[in-house]
Scaffold this active site. Structure first.
Site, mmCIF file in Angstrom:
data_model
loop_
_atom_site.group_PDB
_atom_site.id
_atom_site.type_symbol
_atom_site.label_atom_id
_atom_site.label_comp_id
_atom_site.label_asym_id
_atom_site.label_seq_id
_atom_site.Cartn_x
_atom_site.Cartn_y
_atom_site.Cartn_z
ATOM 1 N N HIS A 83 67.311 29.660 83.397
ATOM 2 C CA HIS A 83 68.354 29.518 82.448
ATOM 3 C C HIS A 83 69.377 30.906 82.197
ATOM 4 O O HIS A 83 70.549 30.735 82.208
ATOM 5 C CB HIS A 83 67.815 29.524 80.941
ATOM 6 C CG HIS A 83 67.346 28.090 80.697
ATOM 7 N ND1 HIS A 83 66.764 27.624 79.437
ATOM 8 C CD2 HIS A 83 66.746 27.176 81.410
ATOM 9 C CE1 HIS A 83 66.554 26.296 79.445
ATOM 10 N NE2 HIS A 83 66.595 26.212 81.007
ATOM 11 N N CYS A 97 56.694 49.689 84.371
ATOM 12 C CA CYS A 97 56.337 51.027 83.735
ATOM 13 C C CYS A 97 55.376 50.820 82.645
ATOM 14 O O CYS A 97 54.635 49.570 82.873
ATOM 15 C CB CYS A 97 57.692 51.675 82.757
ATOM 16 S SG CYS A 97 58.334 50.571 81.553
ATOM 17 N N GLY A 98 54.979 51.564 81.953
ATOM 18 C CA GLY A 98 53.681 51.285 80.784
ATOM 19 C C GLY A 98 53.828 49.930 80.218
ATOM 20 O O GLY A 98 52.906 49.078 80.208
ATOM 21 N N THR A 99 54.978 49.895 79.563
ATOM 22 C CA THR A 99 55.187 48.556 78.844
ATOM 23 C C THR A 99 56.408 47.630 79.596
ATOM 24 O O THR A 99 56.406 46.410 79.029
ATOM 25 C CB THR A 99 55.954 49.010 77.445
ATOM 26 O OG1 THR A 99 57.098 49.718 77.687
ATOM 27 C CG2 THR A 99 55.011 49.707 76.423
ATOM 28 N N GLY A 100 57.094 48.347 80.338
ATOM 29 C CA GLY A 100 58.178 47.441 80.861
ATOM 30 C C GLY A 100 59.472 47.673 79.962
ATOM 31 O O GLY A 100 60.645 47.068 80.443
ATOM 32 N N GLY A 110 61.116 50.326 78.702
ATOM 33 C CA GLY A 110 61.911 51.379 79.344
ATOM 34 C C GLY A 110 62.583 50.806 80.466
ATOM 35 O O GLY A 110 63.924 51.255 80.687
ATOM 36 N N HIS A 112 54.788 56.446 86.822
ATOM 37 C CA HIS A 112 53.348 56.690 87.323
ATOM 38 C C HIS A 112 52.344 55.577 86.318
ATOM 39 O O HIS A 112 51.601 55.334 87.107
ATOM 40 C CB HIS A 112 53.047 58.131 86.839
ATOM 41 C CG HIS A 112 53.605 58.065 85.249
ATOM 42 N ND1 HIS A 112 54.896 58.501 84.757
ATOM 43 C CD2 HIS A 112 52.675 58.204 84.063
ATOM 44 C CE1 HIS A 112 54.799 58.605 83.360
ATOM 45 N NE2 HIS A 112 53.601 58.464 82.923
HETATM 46 C C1 RB5 Z 1 55.318 56.580 80.080
HETATM 47 O O1 RB5 Z 1 54.088 57.330 79.110
HETATM 48 C C2 RB5 Z 1 55.786 55.259 79.298
HETATM 49 O O2 RB5 Z 1 56.577 55.803 78.223
HETATM 50 C C3 RB5 Z 1 56.651 54.450 80.248
HETATM 51 O O3 RB5 Z 1 55.840 54.002 81.204
HETATM 52 C C4 RB5 Z 1 57.202 53.192 79.656
HETATM 53 O O4 RB5 Z 1 56.122 52.527 79.051
HETATM 54 C C5 RB5 Z 1 58.464 53.307 78.829
HETATM 55 O O5 RB5 Z 1 59.019 52.343 78.233
#
Ligand code: RB5
Length: 155
Positions: free
Chosen positions: A99, A66-69, A71, A9
């Site tokens: 590379h 994802c939010g940060t990439g 996960g 999401h």
């Molecule tokens: C969701 O809130 C967030 O934890 C997920 O998108 C991601 O950033 C995890 O690494």
């Protein structure tokens, strides 16, 4: 070229923007593997969908957001045959292909701006792995050996 793309999401909006960009501007074939709604969901499921599509030959490369990439990249790298690179700049995106021969690009939808994400995507999808430099091949082979060892395969 066929590119599998997915997000949770938190990456949904950027995923949709990049899917359109890749199809319309880069003329690649996009396979959207979800999520399709803004309802909260768990990123590992989507990372595995894209990773499986690549390992099975259904797609050549993948994009996960994802939010940060973080996960997405942690999860995708658990799948044998996947090298997922979390990129926030153009140089890393090019190096990841040239590379490291990475086959999945991860980005953070809550971290990166749309235009930078598009440029990173363009570079990642158009750069080619360098195949004639021994040290790059040797290092990739070392990673593959570590991967096989962690699966308990004979060495
Ligand atoms: C969701 O809130 C967030 O934890 C997920 O998108 C991601 O950033 C995890 O690494």
């Amino acid at each position: 070229m066929k590119v599998a793309i997915a997000s949770d999401h938190a990456g949904l909006e950027l995923k949709q923007t990049l899917a359109e960009y890749a199809a319309d501007v880069l003329a690649v074939q996009i396979v959207d593997m979800g999520t399709l709604s803004s309802e909260s969901c768990d990123y590992p499921e989507y990372a595995v969908r894209v990773a499986t599509a690549i390992v099975s030959g259904q797609a050549d490369l993948g994009i996960l957001i994802c939010g940060t990439g973080i996960g997405m990249s942690i999860t995708a790298n658990k799948i044998p045959g996947i090298s997922a690179a979390l990129c926030g700049d153009c140089y890393s995106a090019r190096m990841a292909r040239e590379h490291n021969n990475a086959n999945v690009l991860c980005m953070g939808g809550r971290v990166i701006g749309v235009e930078l994400a598009q440029e990173i995507t363009r570079i990642f999808l158009t750069a080619e792995p360098i195949m004639d430099v021994d040290r790059y091949l040797r290092r990739r082979a070392q990673i593959a050996t570590i991967e096989q060892g962690s699966r308990g395969e004979d060495r």
